[in-house]
Scaffold this motif. Sequence first.
Motif, PDB file in Angstrom:
ATOM      1  N   ILE A  31      83.357  55.080  68.904  1.00 14.27           N
ATOM      2  CA  ILE A  31      83.372  56.337  67.596  1.00 14.27           C
ATOM      3  C   ILE A  31      82.630  56.062  66.610  1.00 14.27           C
ATOM      4  CG2 ILE A  31      85.236  57.502  66.544  1.00 14.27           C
ATOM      5  CD1 ILE A  31      87.429  56.045  68.230  1.00 14.27           C
ATOM      6  N   LYS A  32      81.776  56.756  66.371  1.00  7.62           N
ATOM      7  CA  LYS A  32      80.808  56.473  65.324  1.00  7.62           C
ATOM      8  C   LYS A  32      80.750  57.426  63.995  1.00  7.62           C
ATOM      9  CE  LYS A  32      77.497  56.172  69.233  1.00  7.62           C
ATOM     10  NZ  LYS A  32      77.602  54.902  69.724  1.00  7.62           N
ATOM     11  N   ASN A  33      81.947  58.006  63.932  1.00  9.91           N
ATOM     12  CA  ASN A  33      82.133  59.209  62.853  1.00  9.91           C
ATOM     13  C   ASN A  33      83.503  59.461  62.652  1.00  9.91           C
ATOM     14  OD1 ASN A  33      79.846  60.226  61.214  1.00  9.91           O
ATOM     15  ND2 ASN A  33      78.787  60.641  62.904  1.00  9.91           N
ATOM     16  N   VAL A  34      83.797  59.917  61.374  1.00 14.82           N
ATOM     17  CA  VAL A  34      85.018  60.430  61.146  1.00 14.82           C
ATOM     18  C   VAL A  34      84.678  61.896  61.123  1.00 14.82           C
ATOM     19  CG1 VAL A  34      86.405  58.908  60.148  1.00 14.82           C
ATOM     20  CG2 VAL A  34      85.179  60.453  58.779  1.00 14.82           C
ATOM     21  N   VAL A  38      79.881  60.954  57.733  1.00 15.42           N
ATOM     22  CA  VAL A  38      78.495  60.246  57.808  1.00 15.42           C
ATOM     23  C   VAL A  38      79.069  58.885  58.461  1.00 15.42           C
ATOM     24  CG1 VAL A  38      76.398  59.295  56.647  1.00 15.42           C
ATOM     25  CG2 VAL A  38      77.185  61.453  55.985  1.00 15.42           C
ATOM     26  N   GLY A  39      78.198  58.565  59.550  1.00 15.26           N
ATOM     27  CA  GLY A  39      78.425  57.064  60.095  1.00 15.26           C
ATOM     28  C   GLY A  39      77.487  56.717  60.862  1.00 15.26           C
ATOM     29  N   LEU A  40      77.793  55.824  62.234  1.00 17.25           N
ATOM     30  CA  LEU A  40      76.606  55.125  62.716  1.00 17.25           C
ATOM     31  C   LEU A  40      75.555  56.081  63.210  1.00 17.25           C
ATOM     32  CD1 LEU A  40      77.950  52.491  65.025  1.00 17.25           C
ATOM     33  CD2 LEU A  40      76.353  52.267  63.157  1.00 17.25           C
ATOM     34  N   GLY A  47      78.488  54.812  54.721  1.00 14.80           N
ATOM     35  CA  GLY A  47      79.080  55.967  55.300  1.00 14.80           C
ATOM     36  C   GLY A  47      79.886  56.916  54.383  1.00 14.80           C
ATOM     37  N   ALA A  48      80.452  57.923  55.008  1.00 12.42           N
ATOM     38  CA  ALA A  48      81.121  59.340  54.206  1.00 12.42           C
ATOM     39  C   ALA A  48      82.271  59.381  55.082  1.00 12.42           C
ATOM     40  CB  ALA A  48      80.049  60.414  53.771  1.00 12.42           C
ATOM     41  N   ILE A  49      83.336  59.869  54.240  1.00 10.30           N
ATOM     42  CA  ILE A  49      84.704  60.154  54.765  1.00 10.30           C
ATOM     43  C   ILE A  49      85.009  61.415  53.792  1.00 10.30           C
ATOM     44  CG2 ILE A  49      86.973  59.798  55.167  1.00 10.30           C
ATOM     45  CD1 ILE A  49      86.055  56.538  55.192  1.00 10.30           C
ATOM     46  N   VAL A  51      87.714  63.820  52.083  1.00  8.94           N
ATOM     47  CA  VAL A  51      88.987  63.589  51.627  1.00  8.94           C
ATOM     48  C   VAL A  51      89.301  64.876  50.919  1.00  8.94           C
ATOM     49  CG1 VAL A  51      89.304  61.099  51.646  1.00  8.94           C
ATOM     50  CG2 VAL A  51      88.178  62.482  49.641  1.00  8.94           C
ATOM     51  N   ILE A  57      84.623  60.191  50.216  1.00 11.56           N
ATOM     52  CA  ILE A  57      84.743  59.043  49.643  1.00 11.56           C
ATOM     53  C   ILE A  57      83.312  58.283  50.544  1.00 11.56           C
ATOM     54  CG2 ILE A  57      85.779  56.634  50.614  1.00 11.56           C
ATOM     55  CD1 ILE A  57      87.191  57.976  48.195  1.00 11.56           C
TER      56      ILE A  57
END
Lengths: 343, 343
Positions: A31-34, A38-40, A47-49, A51, A57
């Motif tokens: 799992i490389k992202n929510v 922004v993730g792997l 990284g970016a989440i 919210v 975040i």
Amino acid sequence: MKYEKIFLAHGTGGRETEELIKNLIIPGFTIKNVPNGVGLTQLDDSGAIPVGDSEYIITSIDSYTVDPIFFPGGNIGTLAASGSINDVAVMGAKPIAVMDSIVVEEGFPIQDLKRIIASMNEVFEYEHVAVLGGDFKVMPKGKLDKIIITTNVIGTINKNRKPILDSGIKPSDKIIISGTIAEHGATILALQSGIEALSEGLMSDCQPITKAMEVAMNTTTVHAAKDPTRGGLAQALNEFAEKSNLMIKIYEEEIPIREEVKALVEMLGVDPLFLASEGRVILAVSEEDAEKTVKQLRKNGFPEAAIIGEAVAEKPGFVVIETLSGGLRVINRPFGEIVPRIC
Amino acid sequence: MKYEKIFLAHGTGGRETEELIKNLIIPGFTIKNVPNGVGLTQLDDSGAIPVGDSEYIITSIDSYTVDPIFFPGGNIGTLAASGSINDVAVMGAKPIAVMDSIVVEEGFPIQDLKRIIASMNEVFEYEHVAVLGGDFKVMPKGKLDKIIITTNVIGTINKNRKPILDSGIKPSDKIIISGTIAEHGATILALQSGIEALSEGLMSDCQPITKAMEVAMNTTTVHAAKDPTRGGLAQALNEFAEKSNLMIKIYEEEIPIREEVKALVEMLGVDPLFLASEGRVILAVSEEDAEKTVKQLRKNGFPEAAIIGEAVAEKPGFVVIETLSGGLRVINRPFGEIVPRIC
């Protein structure tokens, strides 16, 4: 992987690090992202989440292993505080909180630890970053060379703004640097080489780049931003070129560099484009706004800010430099050991 | 500080670690909280940042230095993934993302790195935690014993719920443990003592405690939760007692412990209350809901869950145990070296 063991070069942030990350780390995680984050997958500076409604975040992590731990211009604490703040800031976020984890060797002097924490605090206080907690571990004598500090900085992006990614550069964009290059790398290199005399006048540029980002973002829409740390300008621009699928062309005569740094790299035969800055930011902005952005930067505490190049649609993925003699040379990602434990 | 150098005991999570944190780390940082958040002031298992309307971001960090790096029941990767997930879960949050930073010694075998990453991924995949990015550094041969992994896990707390803090216990609350104690500590202790024979049948309990938290939170309002890692049950309960300003009284005969662990600690003369669990959670819940909570835990995968004690208003700050012989004994925070590099 064609190797059986980890080499020093796997840690210098250049070609070998990238090979390791692309062949072992990225395929290793499922799992490389929510969702919508922004993730792997993007492999950007943080990284970016997402919210709430339209907020993000931003979260960064780095372990600092610099050798020596005290150097002109700062210490491992200054670096650990600034570096992870910068990874959040280049995504367009405002850093608000930090978690830190300190691992020291048994016998580490308490006075040194105090100095290091004081330097971290100086940065966090100035930047209004709250220290939420951390970890403290000790390794037995001889099992760790002095100290490793890991920092995780969390930032927020204002409503209706998106994270600034390395992939956002457009053809004809100008490339700006906020100040002189390679000072952190040159300082550590001189110290590691044991040529103290050569380090005279040299000083690490290690500091947060939040102010430069703020000035730029208040002047224009920043298309991409990056702090040229491990692997220097060469590594950062190659990442820009690859992720934005463009060629980056820079001009040697436009790159700001101090005389002391020039003298050192000439003597040691090192390319300053491969040496880390720890307090500069490279920005990609539209052609129209480039002059204005540099003017604002110069007026607001960055007198050496300069346009050093531009993005070109042809030959995507390449970085080239027009040298002082007028020739054109490809700049590859750095490889080999360069300066181990630069940060 | 009365010492000039760092001792091993400063890293074992007991009294000396706490002294160092209270005398040097906490006073060293100026900004200890974001507004309405949880930070260095509360010194809980994770930090908390309010976002949007009535939501929280929960963030944890830990560096893992366990020795040996492979052990029955897992490896440093399993531990690095589970441990930081657990610090977020005990605050009542759902872990959603992780950043990791790996520092290895030059010459570290690629196959070992692959195994470790596979173990981390197994945990993250099962827990639906996205890997957003990380750092990778190499220290020269002899400058680091094998590998250190730091993980920062980020979780979210649902609208209208607050972070669960160590200070939330009320008089007459019951103390529940989700399973048998001291297995991780006993396993590492046996391996470090070089008494392989003794470790037969021993296995680390290292795993996420998210499921146990979910079952408990679906059954009742959890007043406090903590994973008894470094310093074991003794350290965790002392933190509960101090922060909730209550006495915690536990009953030796109610504490679930495996025969293999008992045999080892008796032979080595170690108190199992000081040994780490890495996959258990201690819960404080109201007297009325305690039986129901244990019943639900037992029915849902935690057959050894048990009420082990209760909170009492008198003698705040103390932890006492009623022993098998019926005597009452004060349990202090652990001190001294116990088991170095347990996690």
